[in-house]
Design a protein around this motif. Sequence first.
Motif, PDB file in Angstrom:
ATOM      1  N   SER A 163      41.394  41.258  34.200  1.00 34.93           N
ATOM      2  CA  SER A 163      41.711  40.143  35.087  1.00 34.93           C
ATOM      3  C   SER A 163      43.193  40.020  35.413  1.00 34.93           C
ATOM      4  O   SER A 163      43.565  39.210  36.253  1.00 34.93           O
ATOM      5  CB  SER A 163      41.235  38.836  34.448  1.00 34.93           C
ATOM      6  OG  SER A 163      42.041  38.498  33.336  1.00 34.93           O
ATOM      7  N   THR A 176      36.562  37.204  47.131  1.00 39.20           N
ATOM      8  CA  THR A 176      36.798  38.095  45.995  1.00 39.20           C
ATOM      9  C   THR A 176      35.475  38.632  45.457  1.00 39.20           C
ATOM     10  O   THR A 176      34.427  38.001  45.591  1.00 39.20           O
ATOM     11  CB  THR A 176      37.559  37.413  44.835  1.00 39.20           C
ATOM     12  OG1 THR A 176      36.664  36.595  44.099  1.00 39.20           O
ATOM     13  CG2 THR A 176      38.741  36.607  45.335  1.00 39.20           C
ATOM     14  N   THR A 235      33.692  40.328  41.936  1.00 39.42           N
ATOM     15  CA  THR A 235      33.726  40.594  40.492  1.00 39.42           C
ATOM     16  C   THR A 235      32.365  41.155  40.097  1.00 39.42           C
ATOM     17  O   THR A 235      31.351  40.474  40.268  1.00 39.42           O
ATOM     18  CB  THR A 235      33.976  39.291  39.698  1.00 39.42           C
ATOM     19  OG1 THR A 235      35.129  38.632  40.212  1.00 39.42           O
ATOM     20  CG2 THR A 235      34.160  39.585  38.214  1.00 39.42           C
ATOM     21  N   ASP A 293      39.564  42.486  45.349  1.00 37.99           N
ATOM     22  CA  ASP A 293      38.839  42.836  44.136  1.00 37.99           C
ATOM     23  C   ASP A 293      39.371  42.058  42.953  1.00 37.99           C
ATOM     24  O   ASP A 293      40.593  41.983  42.759  1.00 37.99           O
ATOM     25  CB  ASP A 293      38.985  44.330  43.851  1.00 37.99           C
ATOM     26  CG  ASP A 293      38.282  45.179  44.889  1.00 37.99           C
ATOM     27  OD1 ASP A 293      37.080  44.935  45.124  1.00 37.99           O
ATOM     28  OD2 ASP A 293      38.922  46.066  45.470  1.00 37.99           O
ATOM     29  N   VAL A 294      38.483  41.488  42.160  1.00 35.87           N
ATOM     30  CA  VAL A 294      38.887  40.972  40.855  1.00 35.87           C
ATOM     31  C   VAL A 294      38.784  42.126  39.873  1.00 35.87           C
ATOM     32  O   VAL A 294      39.779  42.683  39.426  1.00 35.87           O
ATOM     33  CB  VAL A 294      38.048  39.753  40.438  1.00 35.87           C
ATOM     34  CG1 VAL A 294      38.332  39.358  39.000  1.00 35.87           C
ATOM     35  CG2 VAL A 294      38.336  38.597  41.387  1.00 35.87           C
ATOM     36  N   THR A 295      37.588  42.520  39.531  1.00 35.29           N
ATOM     37  CA  THR A 295      37.393  43.753  38.771  1.00 35.29           C
ATOM     38  C   THR A 295      35.951  44.182  38.974  1.00 35.29           C
ATOM     39  O   THR A 295      35.095  43.354  39.277  1.00 35.29           O
ATOM     40  CB  THR A 295      37.682  43.583  37.272  1.00 35.29           C
ATOM     41  OG1 THR A 295      37.481  44.854  36.613  1.00 35.29           O
ATOM     42  CG2 THR A 295      36.734  42.595  36.621  1.00 35.29           C
ATOM     43  N   HIS A 296      35.713  45.479  38.827  1.00 33.22           N
ATOM     44  CA  HIS A 296      34.347  45.990  38.858  1.00 33.22           C
ATOM     45  C   HIS A 296      33.997  46.636  37.531  1.00 33.22           C
ATOM     46  O   HIS A 296      33.033  47.382  37.435  1.00 33.22           O
ATOM     47  CB  HIS A 296      34.189  46.938  40.044  1.00 33.22           C
ATOM     48  CG  HIS A 296      34.514  46.248  41.322  1.00 33.22           C
ATOM     49  ND1 HIS A 296      33.735  45.247  41.823  1.00 33.22           N
ATOM     50  CD2 HIS A 296      35.589  46.325  42.151  1.00 33.22           C
ATOM     51  CE1 HIS A 296      34.299  44.749  42.917  1.00 33.22           C
ATOM     52  NE2 HIS A 296      35.416  45.386  43.135  1.00 33.22           N
ATOM     53  N   CYS A 298      32.136  38.294  32.087  1.00 32.62           N
ATOM     54  CA  CYS A 298      32.292  37.950  33.504  1.00 32.62           C
ATOM     55  C   CYS A 298      32.702  36.482  33.658  1.00 32.62           C
ATOM     56  O   CYS A 298      33.605  36.165  34.438  1.00 32.62           O
ATOM     57  CB  CYS A 298      30.994  38.227  34.255  1.00 32.62           C
ATOM     58  SG  CYS A 298      31.121  37.997  36.035  1.00 32.62           S
ATOM     59  N   HIS A 300      34.161  33.367  46.213  1.00 34.33           N
ATOM     60  CA  HIS A 300      34.174  34.287  45.074  1.00 34.33           C
ATOM     61  C   HIS A 300      32.759  34.726  44.727  1.00 34.33           C
ATOM     62  O   HIS A 300      31.918  33.887  44.393  1.00 34.33           O
ATOM     63  CB  HIS A 300      34.848  33.608  43.889  1.00 34.33           C
ATOM     64  CG  HIS A 300      36.218  33.088  44.222  1.00 34.33           C
ATOM     65  ND1 HIS A 300      37.332  33.892  44.187  1.00 34.33           N
ATOM     66  CD2 HIS A 300      36.652  31.880  44.664  1.00 34.33           C
ATOM     67  CE1 HIS A 300      38.393  33.185  44.565  1.00 34.33           C
ATOM     68  NE2 HIS A 300      38.003  31.963  44.867  1.00 34.33           N
ATOM     69  N   ALA A 316      30.301  36.893  42.290  1.00 34.03           N
ATOM     70  CA  ALA A 316      30.203  37.508  40.962  1.00 34.03           C
ATOM     71  C   ALA A 316      28.825  38.122  40.800  1.00 34.03           C
ATOM     72  O   ALA A 316      27.820  37.414  40.893  1.00 34.03           O
ATOM     73  CB  ALA A 316      30.436  36.460  39.880  1.00 34.03           C
TER      74      ALA A 316
END
Lengths: 261, 261, 261
Positions: A15, C6, C8, C35-38, C48, C65, C67
């Motif tokens: 993050s 975003t 995630t 991108d937040v993270t993949h 998450c 956002h 997710a």
Amino acid sequence: MGRIITLTTDFGEGSYVAQMRGVILSLAPEAQIVDVTHHVASGDVRECAYILETVIPAFPEGSIHVAVVDPGVGTDRKALTVHFAGRTLLGPDNGVLTAFLARADTVREISEAALFLPEVSATFHGRDVFAPVAAHLANGVELAAVGPELEGAPAAVPDLYAEGDSGVVIHVDRFGNLITSFPSGALDARPSAGIAAGEVLVTRRARTFGEAEPERPFLYAGSGGRIEVGVRGDSAADRLGWGQGTRLTLLDAEGSEGEEE
Amino acid sequence: MGRIITLTTDFGEGSYVAQMRGVILSLAPEAQIVDVTHHVASGDVRECAYILETVIPAFPEGSIHVAVVDPGVGTDRKALTVHFAGRTLLGPDNGVLTAFLARADTVREISEAALFLPEVSATFHGRDVFAPVAAHLANGVELAAVGPELEGAPAAVPDLYAEGDSGVVIHVDRFGNLITSFPSGALDARPSAGIAAGEVLVTRRARTFGEAEPERPFLYAGSGGRIEVGVRGDSAADRLGWGQGTRLTLLDAEGSEGEEE
Amino acid sequence: MGRIITLTTDFGEGSYVAQMRGVILSLAPEAQIVDVTHHVASGDVRECAYILETVIPAFPEGSIHVAVVDPGVGTDRKALTVHFAGRTLLGPDNGVLTAFLARADTVREISEAALFLPEVSATFHGRDVFAPVAAHLANGVELAAVGPELEGAPAAVPDLYAEGDSGVVIHVDRFGNLITSFPSGALDARPSAGIAAGEVLVTRRARTFGEAEPERPFLYAGSGGRIEVGVRGDSAADRLGWGQGTRLTLLDAEGSEGEEE
């Protein structure tokens, strides 16, 4: 579209980078965030300096570049901004900006807390200091507003450029190619030279991977202006057992006692 | 916002992709760069072709797509541009664009050096050829300006689509699901068929992971139109010992001598 | 520039995220995808939820956002949208949105199929449901149009926040630092407390890595408001043998029988 802000870190996945992106876009909604990489080896200031050297000149004038490989975060290490050929770089004063120091117009210390987040944590200046300062610069804040010119010399990382015949592996790319600290011009200047580490010597040369002999390590002029070591269809790092930080010697191969790979 | 340029490479982490981004944004500041992936298995032309097949149709007309999985860079392999359903693809002539060849309006050879960077390296045409040409196209340069229509047939990668009952694992996703070269329509057409490799045969089927029996490999119609093999809560790749390139057979499970998983 | 969306996910590398990007840009060409993270651990709903908690507040009001950590995709689990402090979150009803439920203005069920892709697969609602709904919201579709307010309580993930002295490792960052479920305020409140798992107890404390004793695990107030465990110049996860999900106890170190690290 607003100004480009690139990000180079050793934060990997998770993050941290996303928090920096959020801070930047909250302060400078028109900024265009571009990732360089977030997979600099953990704390490897020299690899970060190499990546910046290779990447930043490809970006246009006016672009802003944030580098956060920062094992000394929260201590009294300074934060710097370097202005170079129309581009602005920000990072800790630990050598990550080495490649641009000799060509810098100005080197300033980042000290104006009004440009930081209201609360600055002890461990994450990427989010709390560098991201908001970059955003304010993208919004048109003058570089002089971030702080005074640095007194004394900024930190520089050793071994980014080879001195004489002694060098090092600076970076291993995804294919296992080894990027060295030797300039590629040395290949032309010394047609019979090879590169050695320990008992192993590499003397073969090729212009492209397609022309190289399969499975044999060879030297070539890399796309970043350095001598690289590759193996067609395989990882030179795995085959030679060399990695980031391996010490290298550029030597005349004829009459060498090295065991040629 | 300018035109979309997507990037698909096997460059992984490091500075190569960022150099391409910098070149594009220097030439076409309004371009919108979107990453597809940079983790195609090293030199795996078929996996790259599969990923492009899956991803490109999701992007709008007018988008430009650069694919650089290019073990033959610097040799006499050609560089191509393929125009398909309003989208423009660029890549080496090695099969990465296979999925679009049959439906292409035009296939051109990229040969107009005025659209390249002034100096073209022997090992990094992603930066020196494909990125600047894509940027010029995003700026409105006509497709015909990149070079003449290709003479002869472009390269196509084998086994992207299964022929009859013989197939292959094309891609393993992050969860360890195995994406095969068999069309998912075969599941309906052959209700008693299974997929085998060596002595191992998978015949169970499920519609979703939530409905599947835990820890048991099963076949399902994947979101990309191919038969996939999964395990609820585990990696099918690990459990079966199958990976990218594993040869598969679609066979009638009744009376099979295979050892059912 | 349009609204921020975003992403995630736990999709890792490959084509899934790129398909979501294509769907969003086809429907909402002005959207700004971030991108937040993949790389959420596969199916790890709690990690998450933690990442979203840390990242989302850094983004500006109006941001959207998505997710997708969704092991129950295709079953009867619901899809939700949560509106919180001017931000809109979308995700499966499995706990990924836990951090925002208590502060939510509204929680709605996503049910309006006219906002989905025409064909919804059984295994990829990230592409077929969440991406197009987010794009429509970015285009100005009213939140109320996605579906009715949720009846009953949304799912919440356990152990996101420590209850009393019992906690857990929620996340391991790239450096091997361990992020726990204990609030960092507990460090000030209990000056002699340590954190233990099994026989191992960590009691050292430091404010920054630069001030910590090398090679010794220490507690610090993390940048996300939780107690973290780090080792200067090394991975705390490797050194302690602790990882995501390790159960922890916050205990008074004096007189403890634990073996201090």
